[in-house]
Design a protein around this motif. Structure first.
Motif, PDB file in Angstrom:
ATOM      1  N   LEU A 180      10.481  16.322 -13.896  1.00 31.13           N
ATOM      2  CA  LEU A 180       9.736  17.056 -12.878  1.00 31.13           C
ATOM      3  C   LEU A 180      10.409  17.012 -11.504  1.00 31.13           C
ATOM      4  N   LEU A 181      11.143  15.890 -11.244  1.00 28.44           N
ATOM      5  CA  LEU A 181      11.696  15.673  -9.905  1.00 28.44           C
ATOM      6  C   LEU A 181      10.583  15.693  -8.848  1.00 28.44           C
ATOM      7  N   ASP A 182       9.409  15.198  -9.234  1.00 28.79           N
ATOM      8  CA  ASP A 182       8.305  15.030  -8.279  1.00 28.79           C
ATOM      9  C   ASP A 182       8.431  13.655  -7.614  1.00 28.79           C
ATOM     10  N   GLU A 183       7.442  13.273  -6.824  1.00 24.63           N
ATOM     11  CA  GLU A 183       7.525  12.002  -6.093  1.00 24.63           C
ATOM     12  C   GLU A 183       7.617  10.809  -7.051  1.00 24.63           C
ATOM     13  N   LYS A 184       6.984  10.927  -8.214  1.00 27.35           N
ATOM     14  CA  LYS A 184       6.919   9.786  -9.144  1.00 27.35           C
ATOM     15  C   LYS A 184       8.062   9.784 -10.148  1.00 27.35           C
ATOM     16  N   THR A 187      26.880   0.915  -6.612  1.00 27.05           N
ATOM     17  CA  THR A 187      25.427   1.141  -6.608  1.00 27.05           C
ATOM     18  C   THR A 187      25.008   2.277  -5.668  1.00 27.05           C
ATOM     19  N   VAL A 188      25.905   2.722  -4.789  1.00 26.37           N
ATOM     20  CA  VAL A 188      25.500   3.796  -3.871  1.00 26.37           C
ATOM     21  C   VAL A 188      25.494   5.143  -4.601  1.00 26.37           C
ATOM     22  N   MET A 189      24.718   6.067  -4.108  1.00 29.81           N
ATOM     23  CA  MET A 189      24.620   7.416  -4.671  1.00 29.81           C
ATOM     24  C   MET A 189      24.348   7.382  -6.178  1.00 29.81           C
ATOM     25  N   PRO A 190      23.255   6.715  -6.568  1.00 27.47           N
ATOM     26  CA  PRO A 190      22.921   6.717  -7.993  1.00 27.47           C
ATOM     27  C   PRO A 190      22.569   8.131  -8.458  1.00 27.47           C
ATOM     28  N   ALA A 191      22.547   8.311  -9.779  1.00 31.30           N
ATOM     29  CA  ALA A 191      22.343   9.636 -10.374  1.00 31.30           C
ATOM     30  C   ALA A 191      21.096  10.320  -9.819  1.00 31.30           C
ATOM     31  N   GLU A 192      19.973   9.599  -9.720  1.00 28.79           N
ATOM     32  CA  GLU A 192      18.729  10.221  -9.252  1.00 28.79           C
ATOM     33  C   GLU A 192      18.913  10.804  -7.851  1.00 28.79           C
ATOM     34  N   THR A 193      19.623  10.092  -7.009  1.00 28.59           N
ATOM     35  CA  THR A 193      19.811  10.535  -5.625  1.00 28.59           C
ATOM     36  C   THR A 193      20.577  11.852  -5.559  1.00 28.59           C
ATOM     37  N   VAL A 194      21.654  11.949  -6.322  1.00 25.78           N
ATOM     38  CA  VAL A 194      22.433  13.197  -6.242  1.00 25.78           C
ATOM     39  C   VAL A 194      21.690  14.351  -6.907  1.00 25.78           C
ATOM     40  N   SER A 212      15.129  18.749  -5.152  1.00 28.81           N
ATOM     41  CA  SER A 212      14.021  18.637  -4.188  1.00 28.81           C
ATOM     42  C   SER A 212      14.503  18.451  -2.746  1.00 28.81           C
ATOM     43  N   ALA A 213      15.510  17.615  -2.527  1.00 30.76           N
ATOM     44  CA  ALA A 213      16.017  17.435  -1.161  1.00 30.76           C
ATOM     45  C   ALA A 213      16.734  18.705  -0.699  1.00 30.76           C
ATOM     46  N   GLY A 216      12.279  23.298  -6.137  1.00 32.50           N
ATOM     47  CA  GLY A 216      12.915  21.983  -6.075  1.00 32.50           C
ATOM     48  C   GLY A 216      12.274  20.948  -6.977  1.00 32.50           C
ATOM     49  N   CYS A 217      11.040  21.208  -7.423  1.00 36.04           N
ATOM     50  CA  CYS A 217      10.423  20.326  -8.402  1.00 36.04           C
ATOM     51  C   CYS A 217       9.474  21.139  -9.281  1.00 36.04           C
TER      52      CYS A 217
END
Lengths: 444, 444
Positions: A15-19, A335-342, A348-349, A361-362
């Protein structure tokens, strides 16, 4: 039972929602241009009747990708010159090729080719800056793609506009013509601080404010630009922008390779947005943008491919992979820029950066139905332990099997439904022959 | 008219020979396992009669790619853990997952899955280091792939060998069993200087010398290793290797992120070979290998993907793109690592690194027929001004349409002809379920 127009059914839904909700054996019900419901396949199919079922079995269902910065029509210049010193590349290839060849025909077909490529690699929204953007808007509309497009503004004449005034007037016409369009949105786009006079910059911002549209600009792409701007203004570029009233939530700054900690705080305090273009920054040797610091500082950062002359493709899945890896090696920290972040940067970002966070975006009920399916039944995506990891580190654009934009199916089984792929390739190949010949003539 | 077994016909042929020959509307005639002739389509078709014509019209015909360093069976661990501190990743995921799960079945099916992925992305030769390499050799043979494989050797027990002596004996058996095989070649592979005693290192080199096969080792992958080795030996790793007689033309060193100028001279003087693995080095935050300096210093440098736990795919076309861009941004110079150079690393130079320069890596009469076709009739590869640029900066593994190895067609129209794709995915998915369950058990 409610009637849905179509149901995307049977895959794992991110979903790429908040959760960070992940629904295995899930489905998405679509009514008109919007998502009506997201849930388990059994629940959705029990609650909604649909004429059209789009089978995503064994695949990933996720929000369409958002390309935060490109120059779509530059597909026509893909690979025309590479591996050259920046000034040689610009002055002897890109600028002359553009000056001699960019016209409405190139802008239309080049943009349509870009749309074909973007849809085929999972992009559903793009933010564009180039010349004859009415043609890019037309191409996006034809392709059924969501976009935020703006005519490039600078002090000197372009093939479309003889003066900054003409550029502003053209932009105003774009804004008024496309107001209320479900797919095409307009942005005011002064090219950069080194190509626009303060007066043009102020007029552009003022135009954007009067229509409440975003204002976007190339900013601090490399060290040479940073030095040039400091010399020109007698102060930091960020201070100059602050002084002329540029820093607000509607500012989108492309590249930002040379943003320092103070700039990041200033941008954060004013809600400014940034688009990161790692592959272009690498290929042109511009440097590595401090994205880790930007994210830690609370900035909204999207992801872009930049144009095809400096990448040379528009594949956001590959761009995510590069973004994740580049910052790890630059900071010597895995550990920087993990998969979820990119992935967030490309969904969504990215939507927040373009001011579209309430639209796309979600995958949540009420959002526009911009959805892609990634087929996983391939050797290089086998086995699978983690969906996010696969999207960033293993998949590529060619793994996208289906794309919906605004509730409409625009690609299915990798076949484009809104663009005649053969025709657009034929047209752009003809244009390329003329471009190449114009460059060769220039050398004699 | 001479009879050829097959002719690859109608595309643009990149020979990757000394003269960088490019033949438009070209063809390659194949007799048995070898290239009989390369030339214009009209000439080849006039000179050779063939039962089988492989149509490459509108595509690129080039040498098959050479993956200089991987751990094929680790496809089974693809994406099992990412974005973690190195020691957490190794000690809590990779090592326990391997200790509990690596057996001949995993080695065979994981390697066969890797072969499927590699063929589908244009790789025809790979150099492998892992456990139960007899199974990797079997898988490569089944797939019809060319390889250079070696059992990993270290001081501690592996799931295959209880002691270094067993590892050396197993390697010796591999060498003797596969001697003279047209596809499978064996290499002696001590894991690294920090996992092998000097005694094991010396025995390994001595074994390699006695059978005249290469000896390959992970070397100076990151700063921590560099410091550890200096502490352990009281001297630089390169000096230690020199002192124990390791530096010669048969040494292949993987990674070499921390090679300094003196090391490069020493390697050059002794003809040592290096394999660069940019994506793994980025993802694990190891650092950027000084490849520009190595090439300037005259070293033969190949390109590798490393294993799927640290990349997470085996796509050499993507790896070329990353290699070209990474060094440009690291040195802030867009002219370093031009497209031709990185293509060489994955073809002719890669062959030299593996000691196969008389066999593969370029398309010349007499060379083994390891050939790939890249289909160009796609939006992201349109238009085309320069073939080298497209291969590196625009194409991806999914654009490879056909692959021949040793004269045999192993993929056509993206369909694998030597591997049952569905079966290998099913088997490795079953293995992955057991791996995941073993890790979860370990946490309780």
């Amino acid at each position: 039972m409610t009637k849905a127009d179509r149901i995307v059914s049977g895959g794992t839904v991110l979903l790429l929602d908040e959760k960070e909700t992940v629904i295995r054996d899930g489905a998405v019900a679509i009514m008109g241009d919007r998502i009506a419901a997201v849930g388990k396949k059994a629940e959705i199919e029990a609650g909604y009747a649909s004429g059209e079922i789009i089978d995503a079995k064994g695949g990933l269902i996720m929000p369409g990708l958002i390309n935060g910065h490109t120059h779509a029509a530059m597909t026509c210049f893909r690979g025309i010159a590479d591996d050259l010193p920046l000034m040689d590349w610009l002055n002897n290839y890109i600028f002359p090729a553009e000056a001699k060849n960019v016209n409405p025909e190139l802008a239309y077909w080049g943009s349509l080719l870009a749309c074909a490529e973007m849809i085929k690699s999972g992009t559903t929204t793009f933010c564009d800056m180039y010349i004859f953007e009415e043609e890019t808007a037309r191409a996006a509309k034809q392709a059924g793609m969501r976009c935020l497009v703006g005519e490039v503004l600078f002090d000197f004449p372009s093939p479309n506009c003889k003066s900054p005034e003409e550029g502003l007037a053209y932009t105003k016409k774009l804004i008024e013509k496309w107001a209320g369009d479900p797919l095409v949105n307009i942005v005011v786009e002064p090219h950069a601080l080194y190509t626009c006079s303060p007066s043009l910059l102020k007029s552009a911002k003022s135009l954007a404010r009067s229509y409440d549209v975003p204002c976007a600009v190339h900013l601090l792409e490399n060290r040479a630009e940073e030095a040039q701007l400091r010399e020109k203004f007698g102060k930091k570029a960020s201070h100059f922008l602050h002084d002329i009233g540029y820093l607000d939530e509607k500012l989108i700054a492309f590249h930002c390779v040379c943003l320092d900690d103070e700039d990041i705080r200033l941008f954060r305090d004013h809600g400014c947005k940034v688009v990161h273009n790692p592959e272009s920054n690498m290929k042109l040797a511009s440097g590595v943008a401090p994205v880790v610091e930007m994210l830690a500082g609370g900035l909204a950062v999207g992801l872009g491919t930049d144009g095809c002359a400096s990448n040379n493709n528009l594949d956001l899945l590959q761009e995510m992979d590069t973004a994740a890896k580049l910052h790890k090696v630059t900071r010597l920290d895995p550990t920087v820029m993990p998969a979820e972040t990119v992935i967030r940067m490309a969904t969504s970002a990215g939507a927040r950066v373009l001011g579209m966070e309430k639209t796309v975006g979600c995958l949540k009920p009420g959002m526009k139905a911009d959805i892609i399916i990634i087929a996983l039944d391939k050797p290089h995506l086998t086995p699978m332990y983690n969906e996010y990891s696969h999207i960033v580190y293993a998949a590529g654009g060619a793994d996208v099997s289906a794309v919906l934009i605004n509730g409409r199916l625009v690609m299915h089984d990798r076949k484009l439904l809104t663009i005649d792929e053969d025709e657009v390739m034929k047209k752009t190949r003809e244009i390329a022959v003329r471009i190449w010949s114009s460059l060769r003539k220039g050398k004699h």
